[in-house]
Design a protein around this motif. Structure first.
Motif, PDB file in Angstrom:
ATOM      1  N   LEU A  98      -1.277  -9.421 -18.143  1.00  0.00           N
ATOM      2  CA  LEU A  98      -0.114  -8.782 -17.553  1.00  0.00           C
ATOM      3  C   LEU A  98      -0.525  -7.444 -16.943  1.00  0.00           C
ATOM      4  O   LEU A  98      -1.096  -6.590 -17.621  1.00  0.00           O
ATOM      5  CB  LEU A  98       0.966  -8.547 -18.610  1.00  0.00           C
ATOM      6  N   ARG A  99      -0.227  -7.275 -15.663  1.00  0.00           N
ATOM      7  CA  ARG A  99      -0.527  -6.021 -14.975  1.00  0.00           C
ATOM      8  C   ARG A  99       0.736  -5.496 -14.298  1.00  0.00           C
ATOM      9  O   ARG A  99       1.575  -6.264 -13.841  1.00  0.00           O
ATOM     10  CB  ARG A  99      -1.616  -6.224 -13.913  1.00  0.00           C
ATOM     11  N   GLY A 100       0.821  -4.168 -14.217  1.00  0.00           N
ATOM     12  CA  GLY A 100       1.917  -3.565 -13.467  1.00  0.00           C
ATOM     13  C   GLY A 100       1.687  -3.714 -11.979  1.00  0.00           C
ATOM     14  O   GLY A 100       0.553  -3.830 -11.514  1.00  0.00           O
ATOM     15  N   LYS A 101       2.791  -3.714 -11.227  1.00  0.00           N
ATOM     16  CA  LYS A 101       2.699  -3.830  -9.775  1.00  0.00           C
ATOM     17  C   LYS A 101       3.100  -2.498  -9.158  1.00  0.00           C
ATOM     18  O   LYS A 101       4.034  -1.831  -9.611  1.00  0.00           O
ATOM     19  CB  LYS A 101       3.611  -4.946  -9.261  1.00  0.00           C
ATOM     20  N   SER A 102       2.400  -2.116  -8.120  1.00  0.00           N
ATOM     21  CA  SER A 102       2.661  -0.841  -7.477  1.00  0.00           C
ATOM     22  C   SER A 102       3.980  -0.884  -6.716  1.00  0.00           C
ATOM     23  O   SER A 102       4.501  -1.954  -6.397  1.00  0.00           O
ATOM     24  CB  SER A 102       1.516  -0.493  -6.522  1.00  0.00           C
ATOM     25  N   GLY A 103       4.518   0.291  -6.435  1.00  0.00           N
ATOM     26  CA  GLY A 103       5.785   0.398  -5.720  1.00  0.00           C
ATOM     27  C   GLY A 103       6.820   1.110  -6.568  1.00  0.00           C
ATOM     28  O   GLY A 103       6.771   1.075  -7.803  1.00  0.00           O
ATOM     29  N   GLU A 104       7.760   1.762  -5.901  1.00  0.00           N
ATOM     30  CA  GLU A 104       8.775   2.538  -6.603  1.00  0.00           C
ATOM     31  C   GLU A 104      10.151   1.895  -6.548  1.00  0.00           C
ATOM     32  O   GLU A 104      11.158   2.530  -6.808  1.00  0.00           O
ATOM     33  CB  GLU A 104       8.851   3.951  -6.011  1.00  0.00           C
ATOM     34  N   ASN A 105      10.195   0.622  -6.201  1.00  0.00           N
ATOM     35  CA  ASN A 105      11.487  -0.026  -6.050  1.00  0.00           C
ATOM     36  C   ASN A 105      11.917  -0.780  -7.304  1.00  0.00           C
ATOM     37  O   ASN A 105      12.870  -1.536  -7.276  1.00  0.00           O
ATOM     38  CB  ASN A 105      11.451  -1.004  -4.869  1.00  0.00           C
ATOM     39  N   GLY A 106      11.223  -0.595  -8.405  1.00  0.00           N
ATOM     40  CA  GLY A 106      11.632  -1.259  -9.635  1.00  0.00           C
ATOM     41  C   GLY A 106      10.471  -1.413 -10.581  1.00  0.00           C
ATOM     42  O   GLY A 106       9.329  -1.069 -10.282  1.00  0.00           O
ATOM     43  N   TYR A 107      10.774  -1.914 -11.774  1.00  0.00           N
ATOM     44  CA  TYR A 107       9.745  -2.152 -12.791  1.00  0.00           C
ATOM     45  C   TYR A 107       9.306  -3.604 -12.668  1.00  0.00           C
ATOM     46  O   TYR A 107      10.037  -4.515 -13.060  1.00  0.00           O
ATOM     47  CB  TYR A 107      10.301  -1.869 -14.175  1.00  0.00           C
ATOM     48  N   ARG A 108       8.121  -3.803 -12.145  1.00  0.00           N
ATOM     49  CA  ARG A 108       7.636  -5.164 -11.924  1.00  0.00           C
ATOM     50  C   ARG A 108       6.236  -5.313 -12.490  1.00  0.00           C
ATOM     51  O   ARG A 108       5.426  -4.379 -12.461  1.00  0.00           O
ATOM     52  CB  ARG A 108       7.622  -5.507 -10.441  1.00  0.00           C
ATOM     53  N   CYS A 109       5.989  -6.481 -13.023  1.00  0.00           N
ATOM     54  CA  CYS A 109       4.660  -6.838 -13.513  1.00  0.00           C
ATOM     55  C   CYS A 109       4.326  -8.236 -13.005  1.00  0.00           C
ATOM     56  O   CYS A 109       5.208  -8.980 -12.546  1.00  0.00           O
ATOM     57  CB  CYS A 109       4.608  -6.833 -15.048  1.00  0.00           C
ATOM     58  N   SER A 110       3.080  -8.590 -13.104  1.00  0.00           N
ATOM     59  CA  SER A 110       2.658  -9.950 -12.757  1.00  0.00           C
ATOM     60  C   SER A 110       1.642 -10.420 -13.782  1.00  0.00           C
ATOM     61  O   SER A 110       0.946  -9.612 -14.412  1.00  0.00           O
ATOM     62  CB  SER A 110       2.052  -9.994 -11.351  1.00  0.00           C
ATOM     63  N   ILE A 111       1.606 -11.720 -13.962  1.00  0.00           N
ATOM     64  CA  ILE A 111       0.623 -12.314 -14.870  1.00  0.00           C
ATOM     65  C   ILE A 111      -0.513 -12.883 -14.029  1.00  0.00           C
ATOM     66  O   ILE A 111      -0.300 -13.761 -13.183  1.00  0.00           O
ATOM     67  CB  ILE A 111       1.253 -13.423 -15.738  1.00  0.00           C
ATOM     68  N   GLU A 112      -1.685 -12.380 -14.257  1.00  0.00           N
ATOM     69  CA  GLU A 112      -2.874 -12.877 -13.567  1.00  0.00           C
ATOM     70  C   GLU A 112      -3.580 -13.910 -14.437  1.00  0.00           C
ATOM     71  O   GLU A 112      -3.511 -13.874 -15.667  1.00  0.00           O
ATOM     72  CB  GLU A 112      -3.816 -11.718 -13.251  1.00  0.00           C
ATOM     73  N   TYR A 113      -4.255 -14.827 -13.778  1.00  0.00           N
ATOM     74  CA  TYR A 113      -5.065 -15.855 -14.441  1.00  0.00           C
ATOM     75  C   TYR A 113      -4.230 -16.785 -15.311  1.00  0.00           C
ATOM     76  O   TYR A 113      -4.688 -17.290 -16.333  1.00  0.00           O
ATOM     77  CB  TYR A 113      -6.170 -15.197 -15.289  1.00  0.00           C
ATOM     78  N   LEU A 114      -2.972 -17.022 -14.904  1.00  0.00           N
ATOM     79  CA  LEU A 114      -2.135 -18.014 -15.576  1.00  0.00           C
ATOM     80  C   LEU A 114      -2.288 -19.329 -14.826  1.00  0.00           C
ATOM     81  O   LEU A 114      -1.870 -19.462 -13.676  1.00  0.00           O
ATOM     82  CB  LEU A 114      -0.668 -17.570 -15.573  1.00  0.00           C
TER      83      LEU A 114
END
Length: 300
Positions: A195-211
């Motif tokens: 799980l990594r955070g995603k850049s940007g100031e438009n909200g709290y977003r993360c993505s799962i890598e290597y799934l």
């Protein structure tokens, strides 16, 4: 008219008035139980004026009484307003204390459920961006007890890791920070990724890598910590899948996750000071899907 004639006239008026009063008194004294013709005439003359004066006097008394009642009611209303404000303030304090007690109880429950040594800390500063996105959180703990990289938790889930320690305070690197990396698992499928955070100031977003695609995620899937990596205890809530992006190519899915923690309302947290016991490799609960050679190193 001369002054002497004016004095004579005034004397005559006074003498006539006295004579009238003496005659009236004499006539009344002859038979006190009966009204004379003079008495009746006087009463007939003064009764209307007496009634009018009595009516006016009653009206004035009523107005004065109502004014006194109004002033008394206004004073009572003022006192009641003060008492109401005091009771409202006490109620607000009681609600705040009750909410604080509930938070502490939940934090103690999390401490009892966490298979690792933890340290309680209070949030003393939250810096937000112009888009109301929390960019920095500061704790009231440091002094050599808190170390960089220690996990930070709340009863709602994972907050992030200690990013910087300065004197008696520490900063938290939130899990939505692009520099953050946490080993997670989707319990419904057993699929594991980073799980990594995603850049940007438009909200709290993360993505799962290597799934991997062999364990397809769905919107609404719960995401928890895997317990691997020796930092976070396993099965801590991280967030929920809010998007599975179409059109991804290769072995892995593109999955977005929204954290369960409301970073703008943080108050008290637990810092994991010692790593939890290593998970049993024979438990068979989680399947490792990411190739070790291609997976990134966990932030330390």
């Amino acid at each position: 008219m001369t002054s002497s004639s004016k004095r004579v006239r005034e004397g005559a008026v006074v003498a006539g008035t006295l004579l009238f009063a003496i005659v009236a008194l004499r006539m009344s004294a002859k038979n006190p139980g009966e009204l004379s013709a003079l008495d009746r005439g006087i009463l007939r003359f003064v009764s209307p004026a007496q009634s009018a004066m009595s009516y006016v006097a009653r009206g004035i008394a009523n107005v004065a009484g109502r004014f006194v009642e109004l002033a008394h009611a206004r004073a009572e209303n003022h006192e009641l307003a003060k008492e109401n404000a005091r009771l409202r303030a006490e109620l607000a304090d009681l609600r705040r204390l009750a909410a604080e007690s509930t938070r502490y109880q939940r934090l103690l429950g999390l401490r009892d459920q966490t298979p690792a040594e933890t340290i309680a800390a209070r949030i003393i500063s939250i810096d937000a961006s112009p888009y109301f996105r929390v960019a920095r959180v500061e704790l009231d703990r440091g002094d050599g007890v808190i170390k960089r990289g220690m996990p930070v938790l709340t009863p709602e889930g994972v907050v992030g890791r200690i990013g910087h320690v300065s004197g008696s305070t520490s900063d938290i690197m939130l899990l939505v920070d692009p520099r953050s990396a946490i080993d997670v698992v989707v319990p419904r499928t057993g699929g594991r990724g980073i799980l990594r955070g995603k850049s940007g100031e438009n909200g709290y977003r993360c993505s799962i890598e290597y799934l991997t695609r062999g364990n397809p995620a769905q919107v609404g899937d719960k995401v928890v910590t895997s317990g691997l990596g020796g930092a976070f205890p396993r099965d801590l809530s991280v967030g929920h899948v809010t998007a599975v992006l179409p059109g991804a190519v290769g072995l892995f899915q593109e999955v977005e996750v929204t954290p369960d923690v409301d970073f703008a309302r943080l108050s008290e947290v637990l810092v994991v000071a010692a790593p939890p016991p290593a998970p049993d490799p024979d438990a068979g609960v989680h399947r490792v899907n990411a190739p070790p050679a291609r997976g990134p190193m966990i932030y330390r």
